[in-house]
Design a protein around this motif. Sequence first.
Motif, short mmCIF file in Angstrom:
data_model
loop_
_atom_site.label_atom_id
_atom_site.label_comp_id
_atom_site.label_asym_id
_atom_site.label_seq_id
_atom_site.Cartn_x
_atom_site.Cartn_y
_atom_site.Cartn_z
N SER A 68 0.76 -1.23 -0.11
CA SER A 68 -0.26 -0.10 -0.04
C SER A 68 0.84 1.22 -0.23
CB SER A 68 -1.00 -0.65 0.83
OG SER A 68 -0.34 -0.20 2.41
N ASN A 69 0.69 1.99 -0.64
CA ASN A 69 1.36 3.52 -0.87
C ASN A 69 -0.63 4.65 -0.38
OD1 ASN A 69 3.32 5.54 -0.96
ND2 ASN A 69 2.50 5.62 -3.36
N ASN A 70 0.00 5.25 0.95
CA ASN A 70 -0.63 6.32 0.74
C ASN A 70 -2.15 5.79 1.47
OD1 ASN A 70 0.88 8.71 1.10
ND2 ASN A 70 1.01 8.53 -1.64
N HIS A 71 -2.07 4.92 1.90
CA HIS A 71 -3.70 3.66 2.15
C HIS A 71 -4.43 3.37 1.04
CE1 HIS A 71 -3.63 5.74 5.46
NE2 HIS A 71 -3.12 7.17 5.50
N VAL A 72 -3.90 3.21 -0.30
CA VAL A 72 -4.46 2.51 -1.31
C VAL A 72 -3.31 1.22 -1.53
CG1 VAL A 72 -4.89 2.69 -4.34
CG2 VAL A 72 -5.04 4.41 -2.15
N PHE A 73 -3.82 0.11 -2.25
CA PHE A 73 -3.60 -0.67 -2.46
C PHE A 73 -3.10 -0.51 -3.91
CE2 PHE A 73 -4.68 -1.91 1.89
CZ PHE A 73 -4.43 -2.73 2.63
N TYR A 74 -1.91 -1.13 -4.06
CA TYR A 74 -1.88 -1.40 -5.45
C TYR A 74 -0.44 -3.44 -5.76
CZ TYR A 74 -1.89 3.25 -5.63
OH TYR A 74 -2.41 4.38 -5.50
N GLY A 75 -0.52 -4.02 -6.80
CA GLY A 75 0.20 -5.10 -7.31
C GLY A 75 0.47 -5.19 -8.67
N THR A 76 1.70 -6.10 -8.95
CA THR A 76 2.04 -5.97 -10.13
C THR A 76 2.23 -7.79 -10.11
OG1 THR A 76 4.22 -5.44 -9.89
CG2 THR A 76 2.42 -3.68 -10.58
N THR A 77 1.83 -8.48 -10.91
CA THR A 77 2.26 -9.60 -11.59
C THR A 77 3.61 -10.15 -12.36
OG1 THR A 77 1.41 -9.79 -13.66
CG2 THR A 77 0.21 -10.59 -11.84
N LYS A 78 4.34 -11.20 -11.79
CA LYS A 78 5.42 -11.89 -12.67
C LYS A 78 5.73 -11.15 -13.63
CE LYS A 78 9.26 -15.21 -12.32
NZ LYS A 78 9.36 -16.45 -11.62
N GLU A 79 4.28 -11.70 -15.09
CA GLU A 79 4.24 -11.50 -16.78
C GLU A 79 4.66 -10.08 -17.08
OE1 GLU A 79 3.38 -15.49 -14.75
OE2 GLU A 79 2.57 -12.79 -14.64
N GLN A 80 4.19 -8.87 -15.96
CA GLN A 80 4.67 -7.82 -16.66
C GLN A 80 6.05 -7.46 -16.55
OE1 GLN A 80 2.50 -5.39 -13.89
NE2 GLN A 80 0.45 -6.20 -14.73
N TYR A 81 6.79 -8.36 -15.91
CA TYR A 81 8.23 -7.81 -16.12
C TYR A 81 8.94 -8.90 -16.95
CZ TYR A 81 6.64 -5.38 -11.48
OH TYR A 81 6.43 -4.56 -10.65
N LYS A 82 9.72 -7.70 -18.12
CA LYS A 82 10.60 -8.04 -18.77
C LYS A 82 11.48 -7.20 -19.08
CE LYS A 82 7.01 -7.57 -21.18
NZ LYS A 82 5.50 -7.40 -22.48
N GLU A 83 12.58 -7.36 -19.75
CA GLU A 83 13.77 -6.21 -20.02
C GLU A 83 13.27 -5.07 -20.49
OE1 GLU A 83 17.24 -7.34 -19.81
OE2 GLU A 83 16.66 -9.20 -18.91
N ASN A 84 12.39 -5.18 -21.38
CA ASN A 84 11.76 -3.45 -22.26
C ASN A 84 10.39 -3.41 -20.79
OD1 ASN A 84 10.44 -5.25 -22.73
ND2 ASN A 84 9.45 -3.68 -24.39
N THR A 85 10.92 -3.32 -19.46
CA THR A 85 10.04 -2.93 -18.71
C THR A 85 10.50 -1.51 -18.09
OG1 THR A 85 9.03 -4.99 -18.53
CG2 THR A 85 8.60 -3.47 -16.74
N VAL A 86 9.32 -0.58 -17.91
CA VAL A 86 9.75 0.13 -16.92
C VAL A 86 8.73 0.47 -15.34
CG1 VAL A 86 9.09 2.11 -18.17
CG2 VAL A 86 10.72 3.04 -16.19
#
Length: 184
Positions: A68-86
Amino acid sequence: MIVLVGECGCGKTAIEKVLVSQYGYERTISYTSKQKEEGEIDGVDYNFISFDEFTEKCNNGFFVECGSNNHVFYGTTKEQYKENTVCILTPHGLRQIKENLDKSNLDIHIFYIKVPRKDRLVKMFERGDDIDEAIERDREDIKLYANIGEEVVFILNNDKYFSDPENMAYWIMECIKGENKWTV
């Protein structure tokens, strides 16, 4: 893969946009429990889900990083991360990524965008952020980012926003070419 960390108002999102538009990176699209704001598009700005759905996914290991950041929850999945990811992460998310993607064979370049507190607060007020909310976010950030310099590979100092997002993105690309631990 490029990871950007930094306190609210340091310019992470503007730098991310330049890396996407000028250098061909893809941004991760976080899942979030926050309410969609006017102009935001589901699947483009965020993947909007309910708090209950977010909690269920988090408990079932759906996310490679979540918090969480500032009382809001966030998350990402492993599939989203690749060499050309920011991506933009909090220190907590950064630690999870380091742990969970350790054996993924991705080259992960971690940048702390360091802007003095006074400069960031002025920027937040100028862009119209609610004063009380900006001060509260800043207080939380002081604790969250206390020792972040020890956890990153590169530190990019941007006192008084001397460098614009295009220049900061350029220096990020130069740092990656050099592959050294620098403070710029």
